[in-house]
Design an enzyme around this catalytic site. Structure first.
Site, PDB file in Angstrom:
ATOM      1  N   HIS A  73       1.065  -1.137   0.085  1.00 42.46           N
ATOM      2  CA  HIS A  73      -0.037  -0.056  -0.134  1.00 42.46           C
ATOM      3  C   HIS A  73       0.907   1.266   0.094  1.00 42.46           C
ATOM      4  O   HIS A  73       1.925   1.422   0.863  1.00 42.46           O
ATOM      5  CB  HIS A  73      -0.911   0.042   1.162  1.00 42.46           C
ATOM      6  CG  HIS A  73      -1.826  -1.093   1.293  1.00 42.46           C
ATOM      7  ND1 HIS A  73      -2.392  -1.674   2.234  1.00 42.46           N
ATOM      8  CD2 HIS A  73      -2.593  -1.668   0.050  1.00 42.46           C
ATOM      9  CE1 HIS A  73      -3.306  -2.774   1.978  1.00 42.46           C
ATOM     10  NE2 HIS A  73      -3.416  -2.450   0.653  1.00 42.46           N
ATOM     11  N   GLU A 120       1.725   3.864   3.161  1.00 38.40           N
ATOM     12  CA  GLU A 120       2.171   3.442   4.494  1.00 38.40           C
ATOM     13  C   GLU A 120       3.434   3.261   4.645  1.00 38.40           C
ATOM     14  O   GLU A 120       4.159   2.353   4.433  1.00 38.40           O
ATOM     15  CB  GLU A 120       1.612   1.842   4.583  1.00 38.40           C
ATOM     16  CG  GLU A 120      -0.038   1.708   4.564  1.00 38.40           C
ATOM     17  CD  GLU A 120      -0.390   0.302   4.700  1.00 38.40           C
ATOM     18  OE1 GLU A 120       0.675  -0.649   4.565  1.00 38.40           O
ATOM     19  OE2 GLU A 120      -1.596   0.028   4.548  1.00 38.40           O
ATOM     20  N   HIS A 154       3.243  -3.568   6.969  1.00 41.58           N
ATOM     21  CA  HIS A 154       2.243  -2.522   6.372  1.00 41.58           C
ATOM     22  C   HIS A 154       2.064  -1.449   7.799  1.00 41.58           C
ATOM     23  O   HIS A 154       2.686  -1.876   8.817  1.00 41.58           O
ATOM     24  CB  HIS A 154       0.682  -3.335   6.455  1.00 41.58           C
ATOM     25  CG  HIS A 154       0.545  -4.027   5.440  1.00 41.58           C
ATOM     26  ND1 HIS A 154      -0.053  -3.412   4.079  1.00 41.58           N
ATOM     27  CD2 HIS A 154       0.880  -5.236   5.064  1.00 41.58           C
ATOM     28  CE1 HIS A 154      -0.211  -4.212   3.495  1.00 41.58           C
ATOM     29  NE2 HIS A 154       0.372  -5.497   3.749  1.00 41.58           N
ATOM     30  N   GLU A 193       1.950  -5.137  11.452  1.00 38.88           N
ATOM     31  CA  GLU A 193       1.168  -3.978  11.277  1.00 38.88           C
ATOM     32  C   GLU A 193       1.831  -2.885  12.480  1.00 38.88           C
ATOM     33  O   GLU A 193       2.203  -3.554  13.487  1.00 38.88           O
ATOM     34  CB  GLU A 193      -0.403  -3.997  11.401  1.00 38.88           C
ATOM     35  CG  GLU A 193      -1.033  -4.806  10.576  1.00 38.88           C
ATOM     36  CD  GLU A 193      -1.689  -4.066   9.441  1.00 38.88           C
ATOM     37  OE1 GLU A 193      -1.395  -2.700   9.477  1.00 38.88           O
ATOM     38  OE2 GLU A 193      -2.099  -4.601   8.389  1.00 38.88           O
TER      39      GLU A 193
END
Length: 624
Positions: A231, A234, A329, A402
């Protein structure tokens, strides 16, 4: 109000990034004056689609949606110049598409200027996130700011930007820094749709002896695959990946062990086109790449197709075995760092899958176990971790790591510490340490001996910098000797002196009536102290008053005694009676002191509990 559309519009609803757009007050035209703000987002990773002046010092800002996909609008990165000193403004970002975020829990925009190039977060008192009735009930992010220098160019962003150009510069630097001992190799895995490099780093120092093995002998080479920046918005994930790369190619002993035993395949930027364009989530074609791993095409998503080909080649090899596929991420709705995993019907595989997150939680103080989740959600079927667990071998552990765009909670569970670049680098280093701990836990790597660890620490600190005030002499700290766990016996040596008179009965010694052993009162012990001595002295006086050397009769005998001793002649008897009568008529005041008493305790045989036990035994004897 000046033109708010960019000259470099990409055709997405007539809305592209603004490019040097000057906002003038209504009714003014001509050359821009100081205070007429100039907005610009026509640069790499920039995102701002439109700016409008809605008040004396209020501006409505519209984010540009992702290319070919108007659904995602969250990332922003733009500059403002042509300001007036001490000019106050209030910016309203009015078209944010993600209402569930951390703007109400500590996340604030970042700002820097040309004279102060270090990014800083705005104060929470200047940032507001709310639902606005003036904007059709949409959520609005408002933040106030004061421009303090007219010559500066100010830049605002959602998070620390990490562009495609920065990655290429970093890889060039560490590649040129390598000496004869190559610690990694760099190659281009594939070209993106806009002809940008998708780099692949291979960290491989496994010896040739290990390469001669095969899968049938179960002595294959283990591979760890790291993917990042699927993404585009990010950016914190790229900082985590850079921290991991710096650690693995560095001089730390843990990095050396990992390089010598495992192969790392790292793709630091899977979506370079989306990063360059400043998209929030999608690539150039407007597709969310982390939802298309199972259907990705080589024509629309060549990056995914190339990564899948590499994974299948490694998974079908007789020499290599993929142990981990970790997708990095950043998260904008939760604090801390955490892991998403999969669920399996095989109980043993699921239990093995839980080991790595638990070890990572023990190494990372910012890890939040409550956010960790293991699921098989159908909506995430196209994610990297779901694709890996379904299409690759059963030995593969696929995770999504994450890290928050805001910060993490401290130990009290209430205070939030916001991340900076160093904090993200630390997450990458903790990831490498956890990998070493995992392989030691499953007995792939041997556990280090304590003496070896101490020796390495001494060697590592030998060349450390010392202040001038410290002495340069280094003393070796010897290990503490082992002590017994049981109570050791206590050895007592009693030296007692008794002043019994020589004429009072048998048992006198050759030293003028002094005896090395004193008779004890019944029920007393040799370690009774002064209390039991008084008890023994009272008992002896009541039973044998004539034998007490401190009694008035004994003192009188000492005064009137002669060389005759206590003979049985008549003269002797008269003298004894006279002296006894004188003593009774003129009593002398005498203070009776305690008898001298000395006890020696051997402290070499004394432990913590033995003295207490011995004292309790004495008190029990006294009570009897």
């Amino acid at each position: 109000m000046g033109d708010s559309d960019s000259e470099d519009s990409d055709g997405e609803g007539g809305l592209g990034n603004v490019s040097r757009v000057i906002i003038r007050p209504p009714g003014q035209s001509g050359k821009a004056k100081r205070g007429h703000l100039c907005f610009d987002a026509a640069f790499e990773t920039g995102n701002l689609g439109k700016a409008e002046l809605v008040g004396e010092f209020e501006y409505d800002l519209f984010l540009r949606p992702d290319t070919c996909n108007p659904r995602f609008r969250f990332w922003f990165n733009f500059t403002v110049d042509n300001v007036k000193q001490d000019q106050r403004v209030l910016f309203h970002i009015v078209n944010i598409s993600k209402s569930r975020n951390l703007f109400s829990s500590g996340l604030t925009p970042l700002v820097k200027s040309s004279s102060r190039p270090k990014w800083q977060r705005l104060s929470k008192r200047q940032v507001f996130f709310y639902r606005s009735a003036m904007h059709q009930g949409h959520y609005v992010l408002s933040f106030a700011f004061i421009f303090d220098k007219e010559e500066d160019v100010y830049q605002f962003a959602l998070a620390w930007p990490y562009s495609y150009s920065r990655l290429q510069s970093y890889l060039n630097v560490i590649d040129a820094r390598q000496g004869a001992d190559k610690r990694f190799t760099r190659c281009v895995l594939i070209k993106s749709l806009q002809n940008r490099n998708v780099d692949l780093l291979t960290i491989d120092h496994v010896t040739c002896k290990q390469r001669s093995t095969n899968r049938l002998d179960r002595s294959f080479i283990r591979v760890i695959v790291i993917l990042c920046r699927t993404h585009s918005s990010e950016a914190p994930a790229s900082h985590v990946c850079q921290g991991l790369i710096e650690f693995l190619v560095g001089n730390h002993p843990i990095a050396g062990v990992l390089r010598e035993n495992f192969v790392f395949k790292i793709v630091p930027m899977v979506n370079p086109d989306g990063v360059f364009l400043g998209n929030n989530r999608c690539n150039l074609m407007g597709q969310d790449m982390n939802r298309n791993w199972h259907i990705g095409s080589e024509f629309t998503q060549p990056e995914l197709h190339a990564v899948k080909g590499m994974l299948k080649e490694l998974d079908n090899s007789d020499t290599y075995q993929i142990d981990f596929v970790i997708d990095l991420h950043a998260n904008s709705s939760m604090h801390g760092c955490f892991i998403y995993g999969n669920t399996y019907e095989d109980v043993y595989r699921y239990e093995r899958h839980l080991v790595f997150p638990r070890l990572f939680a023990s190494n990372a103080p910012d890890y939040v176990a409550d956010h960790t989740m293991f699921n098989a959600d159908e909506r995430k079927a196209g994610s990297m971790r779901r694709f890996s667990c379904e299409r690759l071998s059963d030995t593969v552990n696929a995770y999504t790591l994450e890290v928050s765009m805001a910060g993490h909670y401290l130990k009290d569970g209430k205070t939030i510490s916001l991340y900076n670049e160093d904090g993200y680098y630390r997450v990458g280093r903790n990831l490498a340490r956890t990998l070493l701990q995992y392989y030691r836990f499953i007995n792939i790597l041997p556990m280090p001996i304590v003496t070896e660890v101490r020796g390495k620490r001494r060697g590592r600190n030998r060349h450390a910098h010392h202040s001038r005030s410290r002495s340069k002499t280094r003393y070796e700290v010897k290990p503490r000797p082992k002590t017994p766990r049981c109570h050791a016996p206590i050895a007592y040596t009693n030296l007692s002196i008794c002043y019994d008179s020589g004429g009072g009965g048998g048992g006198s010694s050759d030293e003028g009536g002094f005896s090395p052993a004193r008779p004890l009162a019944p029920g007393s012990s040799s370690f009774s102290g002064y209390r039991n001595y008084r008890r023994a002295a009272t008992a002896s006086c009541s039973q044998h008053p004539g034998h007490d050397q401190y009694s008035p009769f004994a003192l009188g005998a000492l005064k009137t005694g002669s060389d005759h001793g206590g003979g049985g002649g008549a003269g002797g008897g008269v003298k004894s009676k006279r002296s006894a009568a004188v003593t009774i008529e003129v009593p002398l005041p005498v203070n009776v002191p305690p008898k001298p008493y000395l006890s020696i305790i051997d402290l070499n045989q004394l432990t913590r509990g033995s003295l207490k036990l011995k004292s309790n035994s004495f008190d029990a004897a006294d009570r009897r």
